[in-house]
Design a protein around this motif. Sequence first.
Motif, short mmCIF file in Angstrom:
data_model
loop_
_atom_site.label_atom_id
_atom_site.label_comp_id
_atom_site.label_asym_id
_atom_site.label_seq_id
_atom_site.Cartn_x
_atom_site.Cartn_y
_atom_site.Cartn_z
N ALA A 104 34.67 -17.48 19.84
CA ALA A 104 33.82 -16.84 20.85
C ALA A 104 32.90 -17.91 21.42
CB ALA A 104 33.00 -15.70 20.25
N THR A 105 32.74 -17.89 22.73
CA THR A 105 31.78 -18.78 23.38
C THR A 105 30.93 -17.96 24.35
OG1 THR A 105 33.25 -19.35 25.21
CG2 THR A 105 33.34 -20.77 23.27
N VAL A 106 29.70 -18.39 24.50
CA VAL A 106 28.79 -17.78 25.48
C VAL A 106 28.23 -18.92 26.31
CG1 VAL A 106 26.73 -16.38 25.86
CG2 VAL A 106 28.15 -15.97 23.84
N GLU A 107 28.39 -18.83 27.62
CA GLU A 107 27.81 -19.80 28.54
C GLU A 107 26.76 -19.07 29.35
OE1 GLU A 107 30.76 -21.88 30.83
OE2 GLU A 107 32.14 -21.86 29.12
N ALA A 108 25.51 -19.56 29.28
CA ALA A 108 24.40 -18.85 29.92
C ALA A 108 23.70 -19.71 30.96
CB ALA A 108 23.39 -18.42 28.86
N THR A 109 23.42 -19.11 32.12
CA THR A 109 22.66 -19.77 33.17
C THR A 109 21.47 -18.90 33.52
OG1 THR A 109 24.07 -18.78 34.86
CG2 THR A 109 24.66 -20.99 34.14
N PRO A 110 20.34 -19.52 33.87
CA PRO A 110 19.12 -18.76 34.17
C PRO A 110 19.31 -17.77 35.31
CG PRO A 110 18.66 -21.10 34.01
CD PRO A 110 20.14 -20.96 34.01
N ALA A 111 18.69 -16.59 35.14
CA ALA A 111 18.68 -15.55 36.18
C ALA A 111 17.33 -14.85 36.08
CB ALA A 111 19.82 -14.57 35.98
N GLY A 112 16.30 -15.47 36.65
CA GLY A 112 14.95 -14.91 36.54
C GLY A 112 14.44 -15.07 35.12
N SER A 113 14.03 -13.96 34.48
CA SER A 113 13.51 -14.03 33.11
C SER A 113 14.62 -13.84 32.08
CB SER A 113 12.42 -12.98 32.90
OG SER A 113 12.97 -11.69 33.09
N SER A 114 15.87 -13.70 32.53
CA SER A 114 16.99 -13.52 31.62
C SER A 114 18.07 -14.54 31.96
CB SER A 114 17.52 -12.09 31.70
OG SER A 114 18.00 -11.83 33.01
N TRP A 115 19.28 -14.30 31.52
CA TRP A 115 20.40 -15.19 31.79
C TRP A 115 21.62 -14.39 32.23
CZ3 TRP A 115 17.21 -15.82 27.57
CH2 TRP A 115 16.53 -17.04 27.48
N THR A 116 22.44 -15.00 33.05
CA THR A 116 23.77 -14.49 33.36
C THR A 116 24.70 -15.17 32.37
OG1 THR A 116 23.24 -14.23 35.69
CG2 THR A 116 25.57 -14.37 35.11
N VAL A 117 25.58 -14.40 31.73
CA VAL A 117 26.45 -14.98 30.71
C VAL A 117 27.93 -14.74 31.03
CG1 VAL A 117 24.78 -14.86 28.82
CG2 VAL A 117 26.31 -12.93 29.22
N THR A 172 24.78 -10.11 31.00
CA THR A 172 23.43 -10.66 30.96
C THR A 172 22.97 -10.81 29.52
OG1 THR A 172 22.43 -8.46 31.08
CG2 THR A 172 22.77 -9.63 33.17
N SER A 173 21.96 -11.66 29.34
CA SER A 173 21.36 -11.88 28.03
C SER A 173 19.86 -12.01 28.17
CB SER A 173 21.93 -13.16 27.41
OG SER A 173 21.34 -13.42 26.17
N GLU A 174 19.14 -11.62 27.12
CA GLU A 174 17.68 -11.72 27.10
C GLU A 174 17.20 -12.09 25.71
OE1 GLU A 174 15.99 -8.04 28.37
OE2 GLU A 174 16.69 -8.28 30.43
N ARG A 175 15.97 -12.60 25.62
CA ARG A 175 15.32 -12.83 24.33
C ARG A 175 14.78 -11.50 23.85
NH1 ARG A 175 13.35 -18.26 23.29
NH2 ARG A 175 12.37 -17.38 21.46
N GLY A 176 14.96 -11.22 22.56
CA GLY A 176 14.42 -10.00 21.98
C GLY A 176 12.99 -10.20 21.54
N ARG A 177 12.37 -9.12 21.10
CA ARG A 177 11.00 -9.21 20.56
C ARG A 177 10.97 -9.99 19.27
NH1 ARG A 177 8.25 -3.39 20.65
NH2 ARG A 177 9.14 -2.75 22.61
N GLY A 178 11.99 -9.79 18.46
CA GLY A 178 12.10 -10.50 17.20
C GLY A 178 12.82 -11.81 17.41
N PRO A 179 13.39 -12.32 16.35
CA PRO A 179 14.07 -13.62 16.46
C PRO A 179 15.51 -13.48 16.96
CG PRO A 179 14.12 -12.89 14.20
CD PRO A 179 13.34 -11.86 14.98
N GLY A 180 15.70 -12.77 18.05
CA GLY A 180 17.05 -12.56 18.52
C GLY A 180 17.25 -12.90 19.98
N LEU A 181 18.48 -13.22 20.28
CA LEU A 181 18.92 -13.48 21.64
C LEU A 181 20.17 -12.62 21.79
CD1 LEU A 181 18.61 -15.28 24.19
CD2 LEU A 181 20.03 -16.95 23.01
#
Length: 146
Positions: free
Chosen positions: A57-70, A93-102
């Motif tokens: 599995a691979t995830v490629e992420a590019t910035p999209a405002g405060s989140s990412w397009t993946v 899309t991807s975002e940072r979670g409140r805890g230690p998660g992405l």
Amino acid sequence: MISAILDHPVTRLIVVPLLTASYVATSHADEPTFPQRGDIWHYGVQAPGGRGVTRYATVEATPAGSSWTVTVTCGTHETRTGRILSRHVGKGTSERGRGPGLGGTYVVEGVRENFILTLRGAELDLPSQFTDARCASGVGQLSTGD
């Protein structure tokens, strides 16, 4: 005796700021510094997939405002030759979670799937979990995509 010392006004002036500084120092020390808003990042993981086969599995992420397009790519390849046997690509899309998660959500072949990476301070070898059974889950590597 100890309660009398702790109740003394001068003791409270010293102890409370020290405890507060200690809490702030430890709570920020474990916060991941990467990726931050605006960072490009990539993640890759592999796991055994049966006789002579490796799941990936691979995830490629590019910035999209405060989140990412993946773009998430999953599948299998032959262990010995590296020849790709199956490949599934999804966008989301991807975002940072409140805890230690992405975490993130993506759509592959009309089905909504999810993933989460557990961030650990400055470590780049991170555990992941993908809901799509065709994707590898386990410990993979996070990078800046350089």
